[in-house]
Design a protein around this motif. Sequence first.
Motif, PDB file in Angstrom:
ATOM      1  N   GLU A 160      27.764 -22.913  56.971  1.00  0.00           N
ATOM      2  CA  GLU A 160      27.746 -21.451  57.120  1.00  0.00           C
ATOM      3  C   GLU A 160      26.341 -20.923  57.354  1.00  0.00           C
ATOM      4  N   GLN A 161      25.388 -21.372  56.532  1.00  0.00           N
ATOM      5  CA  GLN A 161      24.021 -20.865  56.653  1.00  0.00           C
ATOM      6  C   GLN A 161      23.386 -21.241  57.988  1.00  0.00           C
ATOM      7  N   VAL A 162      23.624 -22.482  58.429  1.00  0.00           N
ATOM      8  CA  VAL A 162      23.025 -22.930  59.700  1.00  0.00           C
ATOM      9  C   VAL A 162      23.610 -22.156  60.871  1.00  0.00           C
ATOM     10  N   LEU A 163      24.936 -22.007  60.906  1.00  0.00           N
ATOM     11  CA  LEU A 163      25.567 -21.279  62.009  1.00  0.00           C
ATOM     12  C   LEU A 163      25.159 -19.813  62.032  1.00  0.00           C
ATOM     13  N   LEU A 164      25.091 -19.200  60.854  1.00  0.00           N
ATOM     14  CA  LEU A 164      24.704 -17.786  60.797  1.00  0.00           C
ATOM     15  C   LEU A 164      23.261 -17.603  61.239  1.00  0.00           C
ATOM     16  N   ALA A 182      28.170 -17.302  68.848  1.00  0.00           N
ATOM     17  CA  ALA A 182      27.809 -17.951  67.583  1.00  0.00           C
ATOM     18  C   ALA A 182      28.313 -17.138  66.393  1.00  0.00           C
ATOM     19  N   PHE A 183      28.193 -15.804  66.474  1.00  0.00           N
ATOM     20  CA  PHE A 183      28.714 -14.956  65.397  1.00  0.00           C
ATOM     21  C   PHE A 183      30.235 -15.093  65.283  1.00  0.00           C
ATOM     22  N   GLU A 184      30.919 -15.108  66.415  1.00  0.00           N
ATOM     23  CA  GLU A 184      32.376 -15.267  66.397  1.00  0.00           C
ATOM     24  C   GLU A 184      32.752 -16.618  65.792  1.00  0.00           C
ATOM     25  N   ASP A 185      31.974 -17.649  66.115  1.00  0.00           N
ATOM     26  CA  ASP A 185      32.245 -18.996  65.608  1.00  0.00           C
ATOM     27  C   ASP A 185      32.086 -19.052  64.097  1.00  0.00           C
ATOM     28  N   VAL A 186      30.957 -18.534  63.580  1.00  0.00           N
ATOM     29  CA  VAL A 186      30.725 -18.604  62.139  1.00  0.00           C
ATOM     30  C   VAL A 186      31.695 -17.697  61.393  1.00  0.00           C
ATOM     31  N   LEU A 187      32.109 -16.584  61.999  1.00  0.00           N
ATOM     32  CA  LEU A 187      33.093 -15.707  61.356  1.00  0.00           C
ATOM     33  C   LEU A 187      34.449 -16.405  61.243  1.00  0.00           C
ATOM     34  N   ALA A 188      34.833 -17.131  62.289  1.00  0.00           N
ATOM     35  CA  ALA A 188      36.117 -17.842  62.276  1.00  0.00           C
ATOM     36  C   ALA A 188      36.123 -18.961  61.242  1.00  0.00           C
ATOM     37  N   ARG A 189      34.976 -19.591  61.054  1.00  0.00           N
ATOM     38  CA  ARG A 189      34.900 -20.727  60.125  1.00  0.00           C
ATOM     39  C   ARG A 189      34.636 -20.287  58.685  1.00  0.00           C
ATOM     40  N   HIS A 190      33.808 -19.253  58.522  1.00  0.00           N
ATOM     41  CA  HIS A 190      33.354 -18.847  57.189  1.00  0.00           C
ATOM     42  C   HIS A 190      33.378 -17.314  57.111  1.00  0.00           C
ATOM     43  N   ASN A 191      34.491 -16.778  56.732  1.00  0.00           N
ATOM     44  CA  ASN A 191      34.679 -15.329  56.748  1.00  0.00           C
ATOM     45  C   ASN A 191      34.131 -14.693  55.460  1.00  0.00           C
ATOM     46  N   SER A 192      32.848 -14.919  55.183  1.00  0.00           N
ATOM     47  CA  SER A 192      32.240 -14.421  53.953  1.00  0.00           C
ATOM     48  C   SER A 192      31.672 -13.022  54.155  1.00  0.00           C
TER      49      SER A 192
END
Length: 250
Positions: A160-164, A182-192
């Motif tokens: 999560e931290q690396v992708l964000l 990249a934002f869409e990707d990290v949101l899909a994987r880690h919806n924090s």
Amino acid sequence: MMAILGVAHILIALFFAVHAIRSGQQLYWVVILFMFPALGSVVYFFAIYLPNSKLDHGARKVVKAAAKSLDPGRDLREARQAYEFTPTAQNQMRLASALLAAGNAEEAASTYEACLQGPFSGDLEIRFGAAQAALACGRAAAAVAHLQAIRSKDERFRPEQVLLLLAQALAAAGRQDEARAAFEDVLARHNSFSVQAEFAIWAAGVGDAGKANQLYEELQRTMSRWASHTRELNQPLVRRLNAAMSSLNR
């Protein structure tokens, strides 16, 4: 009554002085405790004793934040002293981390780059710190390179931290289409909460009102359920979020 309070202050200071010696704290704490027993005990309690006691995770973070406000330069001061006394690779890494936490991004970036030239050149934690420091001092392209190197070596490392951070670095480098992906990707994987908030801040910054408002509505629902200590911990991010949304809606 005053005499009783005076004795109580001395006994409390003595208790904390014993704790300081047994736990290996700097000896100036003992001096402070006996020169100013009442005030010294209060400061020691929040700065040293309470952060090391058995607390739940959320309360521990609040206490550490309070301790930093009482002695904000302590971590950096001790890390610098440790590295000057024993210039090992481990102490160099500790110094780089403390520099970054203290906001000394330029020196942190240089120190992290020096770490990457030594025996820990393959350490992903160091490279992640180097990426954070590079982005903090305006070297977005270097941050992107570090983060892509981490992803190519181990996608499971701090995902999560690396992708964000990669999304933020791409945005800072002016690569907005890639940043959105990249934002869409990290949101899909880690919806924090932090991912949603940073995505909303970016969307507001590029004028995407629809996305920013959609995320902001969900974030407000989350914040309405927070306990007070959670609200306190997230206050800096919430301030940035509110400022971004205010600028968008002007």
